[in-house]
Design a protein around this motif. Structure first.
Motif, PDB file in Angstrom:
ATOM      1  N   TRP A   1       3.091  20.444   7.931  1.00  0.00           N
ATOM      2  CA  TRP A   1       4.209  19.807   8.626  1.00  0.00           C
ATOM      3  C   TRP A   1       5.524  20.377   8.122  1.00  0.00           C
ATOM      4  O   TRP A   1       5.659  20.695   6.942  1.00  0.00           O
ATOM      5  CB  TRP A   1       4.197  18.301   8.381  1.00  0.00           C
ATOM      6  CG  TRP A   1       2.963  17.610   8.832  1.00  0.00           C
ATOM      7  CD1 TRP A   1       1.759  17.558   8.182  1.00  0.00           C
ATOM      8  CD2 TRP A   1       2.779  16.881  10.043  1.00  0.00           C
ATOM      9  NE1 TRP A   1       0.846  16.832   8.910  1.00  0.00           N
ATOM     10  CE2 TRP A   1       1.448  16.397  10.061  1.00  0.00           C
ATOM     11  CE3 TRP A   1       3.622  16.573  11.119  1.00  0.00           C
ATOM     12  CZ2 TRP A   1       0.935  15.632  11.096  1.00  0.00           C
ATOM     13  CZ3 TRP A   1       3.110  15.803  12.155  1.00  0.00           C
ATOM     14  CH2 TRP A   1       1.790  15.354  12.143  1.00  0.00           C
TER      15      TRP A   1
ATOM     16  N   CYS B   1      -4.388   4.654  11.290  1.00  0.00           N
ATOM     17  CA  CYS B   1      -4.455   6.112  11.507  1.00  0.00           C
ATOM     18  C   CYS B   1      -3.059   6.715  11.605  1.00  0.00           C
ATOM     19  O   CYS B   1      -2.793   7.778  11.035  1.00  0.00           O
ATOM     20  CB  CYS B   1      -5.246   6.413  12.771  1.00  0.00           C
ATOM     21  SG  CYS B   1      -7.013   6.128  12.615  1.00  0.00           S
ATOM     22  N   SER B   2      -2.164   6.031  12.315  1.00  0.00           N
ATOM     23  CA  SER B   2      -0.792   6.516  12.447  1.00  0.00           C
ATOM     24  C   SER B   2      -0.084   6.533  11.097  1.00  0.00           C
ATOM     25  O   SER B   2       0.628   7.490  10.764  1.00  0.00           O
ATOM     26  CB  SER B   2      -0.027   5.628  13.431  1.00  0.00           C
ATOM     27  OG  SER B   2       1.337   5.982  13.478  1.00  0.00           O
TER      28      SER B   2
ATOM     29  N   HIS C   1       0.839  11.731   5.294  1.00  0.00           N
ATOM     30  CA  HIS C   1       0.519  13.150   5.114  1.00  0.00           C
ATOM     31  C   HIS C   1       1.699  14.033   5.523  1.00  0.00           C
ATOM     32  O   HIS C   1       2.014  15.015   4.838  1.00  0.00           O
ATOM     33  CB  HIS C   1      -0.716  13.525   5.928  1.00  0.00           C
ATOM     34  CG  HIS C   1      -2.008  13.143   5.282  1.00  0.00           C
ATOM     35  ND1 HIS C   1      -2.341  13.490   3.984  1.00  0.00           N
ATOM     36  CD2 HIS C   1      -3.067  12.429   5.745  1.00  0.00           C
ATOM     37  CE1 HIS C   1      -3.533  13.012   3.679  1.00  0.00           C
ATOM     38  NE2 HIS C   1      -3.997  12.358   4.732  1.00  0.00           N
TER      39      HIS C   1
ATOM     40  N   GLU D   1      -1.331   9.415   8.952  1.00  0.00           N
ATOM     41  CA  GLU D   1      -0.774  10.685   9.414  1.00  0.00           C
ATOM     42  C   GLU D   1       0.682  10.838   8.985  1.00  0.00           C
ATOM     43  O   GLU D   1       1.119  11.912   8.567  1.00  0.00           O
ATOM     44  CB  GLU D   1      -0.877  10.781  10.934  1.00  0.00           C
ATOM     45  CG  GLU D   1      -0.371  12.120  11.479  1.00  0.00           C
ATOM     46  CD  GLU D   1      -0.534  12.231  12.978  1.00  0.00           C
ATOM     47  OE1 GLU D   1       0.246  11.571  13.699  1.00  0.00           O
ATOM     48  OE2 GLU D   1      -1.428  12.970  13.416  1.00  0.00           O
TER      49      GLU D   1
END
Length: 204
Positions: A54, A155-156, A162, A159
Motif C-alpha cells: 500500500w 475484514c474491513s 494492514h 485490511e
C-alpha cells in the motif's frame, strides 16, 4: 494489575509536584471534524504491481500527525507511563498484550481501522488509560462493542490495519487480528478476575 497497585499509581500521580501538563497540542475539534468527514474513506492506494503493498496519501500522514499530537509526552505523564511499565509481567500472559512496530504506531493503525467515534469509546485517551477494577467493569461493554468485530466489518478493519502498517510503516506482516483481539482480551481478563488495567502508547 492489582487494584491496590492502580490506587498507588494514581495517588502518586496526584501528589507529583510536577506542573500539570498543558492542554494537548492538537486542534481536537477541528481535526476530529476533518477525520469524521474527509478522512473516513481510504487514505491508501493498493499497489497493482505488488499485491499486499500500500502507498499512503498525504491525508494518511496528516491523520498520523494528529494522533501523535494528541499524545501527552510531558514529564509528569511519562513518569506515570514508566511506573505502569514497571508493573508489566515478564512473560506472555492472558493479562498482557503488546504490539510493537517500526515507524508506524500500532495504536494509530487501530484508530484508523475503527474510525473516530469508535476510538473515542475506548478507555482513556488515544491509547493511554489506567483503570481500577470498578472502572474496568463499567467500560468493558463499550470496549466489547468497539473491538468485538465480525464479518465484513472485521475484514474491513483488518485490511485498514494492514494498509496503515504497510503504507505509513514497514510492517506488512503485522498481526492485525491480534491488534483487535489483544486489548479486549486483557480487559476481559481484568473484569473476570477483579483486577484493574492499564495501557499506553510509547515511542522508543
Amino acid at each position: 494489575m492489582p487494584d491496590e497497585k492502580v490506587g498507588d499509581l494514581l495517588r502518586a500521580a496526584v501528589q507529583d509536584p510536577s506542573p500539570a501538563p498543558v492542554s494537548v497540542r492538537c486542534d481536537v475539534p477541528g481535526e476530529l471534524a476533518w477525520w469524521r468527514g474527509e478522512a473516513q474513506g481510504s487514505l491508501f492506494s493498493a499497489s497493482t504491481a505488488s499485491p499486499g503493498s500500500w502507498s499512503a496519501d498525504q491525508e494518511a500522514f496528516r491523520l498520523s500527525a494528529f494522533f501523535d499530537a494528541c499524545r501527552d509526552d510531558s514529564d509528569h505523564v511519562e513518569a506515570l507511563r514508566d511506573a505502569v511499565m514497571d508493573q508489566f509481567p515478564p512473560g506472555v500472559e492472558e493479562g498482557l498484550f503488546a504490539a510493537v512496530a517500526r515507524k508506524a504506531s500500532p495504536f494509530s493503525a487501530l484508530a484508523y481501522a475503527l474510525g473516530p467515534d469508535a476510538v473515542l469509546r475506548l478507555p482513556g485517551w488515544f491509547g493511554d488509560f489506567l483503570l481500577d477494577a470498578g472502572q474496568v467493569r463499567v467500560q468493558l461493554p463499550e470496549a466489547e462493542e468497539t473491538l468485538a468485530l465480525t464479518g465484513v466489518q472485521r475484514c474491513s478493519s483488518v485490511e485498514r490495519i494492514h494498509a496503515w502498517m504497510t503504507g505509513v510503516g514497514d510492517d506488512p506482516d503485522h498481526d492485525a487480528d491480534e491488534l483487535l483481539d489483544g486489548p479486549l482480551r486483557v480487559l476481559r481478563h481484568a473484569a473476570r478476575t477483579g483486577l484493574g488495567a492499564a495501557g499506553h502508547v510509547r515511542w522508543y
